[in-house]
Design an enzyme around this catalytic site. Sequence first.
Site, PDB file in Angstrom:
ATOM      1  N   GLN A  87      25.377  43.542  44.817  1.00  0.00           N
ATOM      2  CA  GLN A  87      24.299  42.774  45.459  1.00  0.00           C
ATOM      3  C   GLN A  87      23.123  43.648  45.868  1.00  0.00           C
ATOM      4  O   GLN A  87      22.046  43.122  46.194  1.00  0.00           O
ATOM      5  CB  GLN A  87      24.820  42.031  46.697  1.00  0.00           C
ATOM      6  CG  GLN A  87      25.737  40.861  46.364  1.00  0.00           C
ATOM      7  CD  GLN A  87      26.197  40.158  47.627  1.00  0.00           C
ATOM      8  OE1 GLN A  87      27.161  40.573  48.240  1.00  0.00           O
ATOM      9  NE2 GLN A  87      25.501  39.108  48.015  1.00  0.00           N
TER      10      GLN A  87
ATOM     11  N   CYS B 175      26.031  32.976  50.946  1.00  0.00           N
ATOM     12  CA  CYS B 175      25.972  34.245  50.219  1.00  0.00           C
ATOM     13  C   CYS B 175      24.607  34.858  50.463  1.00  0.00           C
ATOM     14  O   CYS B 175      23.593  34.163  50.383  1.00  0.00           O
ATOM     15  CB  CYS B 175      26.178  33.997  48.726  1.00  0.00           C
ATOM     16  SG  CYS B 175      26.058  35.492  47.730  1.00  0.00           S
ATOM     17  N   LEU B 176      24.574  36.153  50.766  1.00  0.00           N
ATOM     18  CA  LEU B 176      23.298  36.812  51.046  1.00  0.00           C
ATOM     19  C   LEU B 176      22.376  36.806  49.822  1.00  0.00           C
ATOM     20  O   LEU B 176      21.174  36.965  49.965  1.00  0.00           O
ATOM     21  CB  LEU B 176      23.532  38.246  51.535  1.00  0.00           C
ATOM     22  CG  LEU B 176      24.254  38.351  52.885  1.00  0.00           C
ATOM     23  CD1 LEU B 176      24.537  39.803  53.228  1.00  0.00           C
ATOM     24  CD2 LEU B 176      23.449  37.683  53.994  1.00  0.00           C
TER      25      LEU B 176
ATOM     26  N   HIS C 106      31.839  38.797  42.999  1.00  0.00           N
ATOM     27  CA  HIS C 106      30.600  39.562  42.797  1.00  0.00           C
ATOM     28  C   HIS C 106      30.849  40.767  41.897  1.00  0.00           C
ATOM     29  O   HIS C 106      30.018  41.096  41.043  1.00  0.00           O
ATOM     30  CB  HIS C 106      30.052  40.070  44.137  1.00  0.00           C
ATOM     31  CG  HIS C 106      29.188  39.082  44.862  1.00  0.00           C
ATOM     32  ND1 HIS C 106      28.006  38.597  44.341  1.00  0.00           N
ATOM     33  CD2 HIS C 106      29.317  38.501  46.078  1.00  0.00           C
ATOM     34  CE1 HIS C 106      27.453  37.757  45.210  1.00  0.00           C
ATOM     35  NE2 HIS C 106      28.229  37.674  46.271  1.00  0.00           N
TER      36      HIS C 106
ATOM     37  N   GLY D 252      30.057  39.592  54.473  1.00  0.00           N
ATOM     38  CA  GLY D 252      30.528  40.359  53.327  1.00  0.00           C
ATOM     39  C   GLY D 252      29.372  40.815  52.465  1.00  0.00           C
ATOM     40  O   GLY D 252      28.308  40.184  52.464  1.00  0.00           O
TER      41      GLY D 252
ATOM     42  N   HIS E 253      35.361  35.728  47.303  1.00  0.00           N
ATOM     43  CA  HIS E 253      33.912  35.646  47.086  1.00  0.00           C
ATOM     44  C   HIS E 253      33.352  37.017  46.676  1.00  0.00           C
ATOM     45  O   HIS E 253      32.614  37.136  45.690  1.00  0.00           O
ATOM     46  CB  HIS E 253      33.242  35.133  48.370  1.00  0.00           C
ATOM     47  CG  HIS E 253      31.751  35.005  48.285  1.00  0.00           C
ATOM     48  ND1 HIS E 253      31.099  33.803  48.378  1.00  0.00           N
ATOM     49  CD2 HIS E 253      30.779  35.949  48.121  1.00  0.00           C
ATOM     50  CE1 HIS E 253      29.790  34.012  48.262  1.00  0.00           C
ATOM     51  NE2 HIS E 253      29.576  35.309  48.109  1.00  0.00           N
ATOM     52  N   GLU E 254      33.737  38.052  47.432  1.00  0.00           N
ATOM     53  CA  GLU E 254      33.205  39.397  47.148  1.00  0.00           C
ATOM     54  C   GLU E 254      33.784  39.960  45.853  1.00  0.00           C
ATOM     55  O   GLU E 254      33.093  40.640  45.092  1.00  0.00           O
ATOM     56  CB  GLU E 254      33.479  40.345  48.321  1.00  0.00           C
ATOM     57  CG  GLU E 254      32.869  39.915  49.655  1.00  0.00           C
ATOM     58  CD  GLU E 254      31.395  39.582  49.583  1.00  0.00           C
ATOM     59  OE1 GLU E 254      30.685  40.180  48.754  1.00  0.00           O
ATOM     60  OE2 GLU E 254      30.953  38.702  50.339  1.00  0.00           O
TER      61      GLU E 254
HETATM   62 NI    NI Z   1      27.943  36.582  48.028  1.00  0.00          NI
END
Ligand code: NI
Length: 171
Positions: free
Chosen positions: A51, A93-94, A139, A46, A135-136
């Site tokens: 991000q 998470c990236l 963000h 994701g 999660h997204e």
């Molecule tokens: Ni993330």
Amino acid sequence: MAIRTILHYPDTRLRNKGLPVEAVSPAIHQLIDDMAETMYAAPGVGLAATQIGEALSIFLIDIAGEDQPSDLRVFINPEIVKREGNQSWEEGCLSFPGVSEDIKRAERVTVRALDRDGKPFELEADGLLAVAIQHEYDHLMGVLMIDHVGPLKKRMMARTVQKTIGSERRA
Ligand code: NI
């Protein structure tokens, strides 16, 4: 298409909210293509626009396994309209390289959004897809996985990110 730089915690731009997309224009399609290329290259399941420093309400998810065909889902101006039950998954998470942590989420969610063509859809999801959506969506609210854990784990997560980034720079 281009691979964009993924912001790492504690970059303050990760706290920006994703603003509503007014029109699904060619520029938005370009951004979505960049996001997809960036997410697959990472690789990740994701990615939210915030991000990569774009304060727009867009995220992508692809939870297909490595041996499965890709299943890219685009969410523009998403809204979670229903949350039910509880579950806990080990999330990554990236923006938090090297970190994996159990996070409590709703077991099932209903989300409304626009697809890549600007067409409204509603989706009911559970399991990993429900986790990824929450999660997204976080963000896009400027909320990060570190906000879901206690003070001790917060410190450990911040340290892990610093160590992981440091070793990547040396490599
Ligand atoms: Ni993330």
